[in-house]
Design an enzyme around this catalytic site. Sequence first.
Site, PDB file in Angstrom:
ATOM      1  N   ASP A   1     -32.513   0.578 -19.291  1.00  0.00           N
ATOM      2  CA  ASP A   1     -33.447   1.657 -18.983  1.00  0.00           C
ATOM      3  C   ASP A   1     -34.722   1.123 -18.330  1.00  0.00           C
ATOM      4  O   ASP A   1     -34.957  -0.090 -18.284  1.00  0.00           O
ATOM      5  CB  ASP A   1     -33.826   2.405 -20.262  1.00  0.00           C
ATOM      6  CG  ASP A   1     -32.657   3.184 -20.836  1.00  0.00           C
ATOM      7  OD1 ASP A   1     -31.834   3.673 -20.049  1.00  0.00           O
ATOM      8  OD2 ASP A   1     -32.572   3.291 -22.076  1.00  0.00           O
TER       9      ASP A   1
ATOM     10  N   TYR B   1     -28.301  -7.686 -27.710  1.00  0.00           N
ATOM     11  CA  TYR B   1     -29.689  -7.375 -27.359  1.00  0.00           C
ATOM     12  C   TYR B   1     -30.636  -8.023 -28.357  1.00  0.00           C
ATOM     13  O   TYR B   1     -30.308  -8.185 -29.540  1.00  0.00           O
ATOM     14  CB  TYR B   1     -29.930  -5.864 -27.378  1.00  0.00           C
ATOM     15  CG  TYR B   1     -29.394  -5.106 -26.190  1.00  0.00           C
ATOM     16  CD1 TYR B   1     -30.212  -4.815 -25.092  1.00  0.00           C
ATOM     17  CD2 TYR B   1     -28.072  -4.667 -26.153  1.00  0.00           C
ATOM     18  CE1 TYR B   1     -29.721  -4.107 -24.000  1.00  0.00           C
ATOM     19  CE2 TYR B   1     -27.572  -3.961 -25.060  1.00  0.00           C
ATOM     20  CZ  TYR B   1     -28.406  -3.685 -23.997  1.00  0.00           C
ATOM     21  OH  TYR B   1     -27.923  -2.985 -22.920  1.00  0.00           O
TER      22      TYR B   1
END
Length: 261
Positions: free
Chosen positions: A51, A109
């Site tokens: 994003d 992540y």
Amino acid sequence: MRIALGIEYDGNGYFGWQRQAEVDSVQAQLERALSIVANEPIGVFCAGRTDAGVHATGQVVHFETQAIRNEGAWTLGVNANLPDNIAVRWVKEVDDSFHARFSATARRYRYVIYNHSFRPGILRHGVSHYHGDIDADRMHQAAQALLGEQDFTSFRAVQCQSKTPFRNVHCVNVTRQGMYVIVDIAANAFLHHMVRNIVGSLLEIGLGNQPLTWMGDLLALKDRNQAAATAKPHGLYLVDVTYPEQYQLPKLALGPLFMLD
């Protein structure tokens, strides 16, 4: 010829990974640079679409080309045509069975929290600032409820387009390194905003605002409105993508910055 690239980027200033009309994106910059070096139009496929404001040290992409270049020429040529905040880390020719997204078996992540009374200056775009007394051990304990294949409806964005809310979380660890709290999570795949929504709720537990059982409770509720606010994008990094050994892709330090693998 099919080629895989490992890339890193600072997501600040980009409207996410995906190419969009009239706004800048990491994908658009990479395709522009590759097209210059290949002397033909190039389109890329990535392992995971990040994003706006989200970073990567271990993004993987692939593309098709008729151009014949050695690995050094691809790396140096593409980097010379990229903005300073995007860089190719490695290049490898792969067979036609490889797909950056569909061949991946896991994504990993790391979310970096700067836990200090005052905001950071130098790292302001690379960490998320939260003050207050954050208990990383408490966050780690609560996060273990996320392990395994489960329905993550409570942690998916409203606009998530995935056909299923089920994901399989392989591991999740929360540790403290001085003033930094790191949430490290790996899964077969992630829903839209899933990591940031998980971090937002873990922070509520780390600050003592919710009980240790809250993550499990939220999973059972299957209601995004019951979970905490989405954590800020700046501290999130895609650090690794796992593929079958047959592809023999390079393995580099995960990062970001000083963090150990």
